[in-house]
Scaffold this active site. Structure first.
Site, PDB file in Angstrom:
ATOM      1  N   ASP A 160     -16.457 -51.133  17.133  1.00 35.84           N
ATOM      2  CA  ASP A 160     -15.087 -50.338  17.542  1.00 35.84           C
ATOM      3  C   ASP A 160     -15.087 -49.845  15.856  1.00 35.84           C
ATOM      4  O   ASP A 160     -15.120 -50.348  14.961  1.00 35.84           O
ATOM      5  CB  ASP A 160     -14.066 -50.589  17.514  1.00 35.84           C
ATOM      6  CG  ASP A 160     -13.268 -51.244  19.065  1.00 35.84           C
ATOM      7  OD1 ASP A 160     -14.584 -50.506  20.117  1.00 35.84           O
ATOM      8  OD2 ASP A 160     -12.861 -52.339  19.429  1.00 35.84           O
TER       9      ASP A 160
ATOM     10  N   HIS B  13     -17.424 -56.139  24.733  1.00 32.90           N
ATOM     11  CA  HIS B  13     -17.437 -56.598  23.089  1.00 32.90           C
ATOM     12  C   HIS B  13     -17.670 -58.455  23.452  1.00 32.90           C
ATOM     13  O   HIS B  13     -18.036 -58.556  22.646  1.00 32.90           O
ATOM     14  CB  HIS B  13     -15.596 -56.048  22.735  1.00 32.90           C
ATOM     15  CG  HIS B  13     -15.148 -55.347  22.261  1.00 32.90           C
ATOM     16  ND1 HIS B  13     -15.896 -54.959  20.743  1.00 32.90           N
ATOM     17  CD2 HIS B  13     -14.877 -53.740  22.272  1.00 32.90           C
ATOM     18  CE1 HIS B  13     -15.690 -53.411  20.220  1.00 32.90           C
ATOM     19  NE2 HIS B  13     -14.639 -53.317  21.561  1.00 32.90           N
TER      20      HIS B  13
ATOM     21  N   GLU C 268     -11.331 -44.120  24.320  1.00 32.59           N
ATOM     22  CA  GLU C 268     -10.377 -45.260  22.792  1.00 32.59           C
ATOM     23  C   GLU C 268     -11.951 -44.042  21.782  1.00 32.59           C
ATOM     24  O   GLU C 268     -13.337 -44.350  22.350  1.00 32.59           O
ATOM     25  CB  GLU C 268     -11.217 -45.890  23.200  1.00 32.59           C
ATOM     26  CG  GLU C 268     -10.445 -47.140  23.109  1.00 32.59           C
ATOM     27  CD  GLU C 268     -10.751 -48.551  23.428  1.00 32.59           C
ATOM     28  OE1 GLU C 268     -11.448 -49.136  23.347  1.00 32.59           O
ATOM     29  OE2 GLU C 268      -9.437 -49.593  24.174  1.00 32.59           O
TER      30      GLU C 268
ATOM     31  N   HIS D 238     -14.242 -46.710  20.763  1.00 31.73           N
ATOM     32  CA  HIS D 238     -15.273 -47.680  20.784  1.00 31.73           C
ATOM     33  C   HIS D 238     -16.616 -46.621  21.726  1.00 31.73           C
ATOM     34  O   HIS D 238     -16.687 -45.749  22.402  1.00 31.73           O
ATOM     35  CB  HIS D 238     -14.534 -47.901  22.429  1.00 31.73           C
ATOM     36  CG  HIS D 238     -15.551 -48.876  22.973  1.00 31.73           C
ATOM     37  ND1 HIS D 238     -15.085 -50.033  22.882  1.00 31.73           N
ATOM     38  CD2 HIS D 238     -16.017 -48.864  23.648  1.00 31.73           C
ATOM     39  CE1 HIS D 238     -15.678 -50.996  23.516  1.00 31.73           C
ATOM     40  NE2 HIS D 238     -16.392 -50.024  24.467  1.00 31.73           N
TER      41      HIS D 238
END
Length: 185
Positions: A100, A93, A159, A162
């Site tokens: 996301d 990120h 996740e 993600h």
């Protein structure tokens, strides 16, 4: 270096959660809601949008570039390497190489059930979890993964929300808000 992702240039919905108090820290992490990606990631996002649309889905973007200052805020709040990248190592990120997101039904605009909310920092958020996750949510996670990996993104197994560029840490530097010129912090 980074490209701002905005409507109508990108046919997506936005909810930059870290610019609100609706994130796991309970306070805004960003001072300004904005969404940036590297040009390579932005091109893959366009591809994902094109794959999702004829299937009846829209993408809802929740987080993109995260300045390193923000990564430190998240880490200082919850230093859990299962879900939060150690800022000393760097997060995709913080390179503009990760997104996301979740899926919406294009016709109704309703968010699909993914079994857990975004940023639910429990093992229930892992890809492939079947215990405790409905069959519908499992299906929706697989659809999202199919769209994103077909577009060329890699996924993070912990996740469901993600997706990132392959080998981002080896190819891109971690950026501060000032270095990126995003004025998010």
């Amino acid at each position: 270096m980074l490209q701002e992702i905005t409507a109508p240039d990108y046919d997506v919905d936005f909810d930059v959660v870290y610019a609100t108090d609706r994130n796991f820290t309970g306070t805004p992490v960003y001072q300004r809601a904005a969404f940036y990606l590297l040009p390579e990631a932005a091109a893959l996002l366009r591809r994902a949008i094109a794959i999702a649309a004829p299937l009846g889905y829209r993408l809802k973007l929740l987080d993109g570039f995260r300045p390193s200052e923000a990564q430190w805020k998240l880490w200082n709040h919850t230093p859990d390497p299962e879900f939060i990248a150690d800022p000393r190592r760097g997060s995709p990120h913080s390179m503009g190489a990760a997104v996301d997101l979740t899926l919406l039904d294009a016709a109704s605009g309703v968010e699909l059930d993914m079994g857990t909310p975004f940023d639910d920092l429990r093992p229930l958020s892992h890809h492939g979890v079947t215990d405790g996750i409905s069959a519908e949510a499992q299906k929706n996670r697989v659809i999202l993964m199919g769209i994103m990996t077909s577009a060329g993104f890699d996924f993070f197994r912990n996740e469901w929300w993600h997706y990132q560029l392959f080998n981002a840490r080896a190819r891109y530097p971690v950026l501060t808000d000032a270095a990126a010129g995003t004025r998010m912090m």
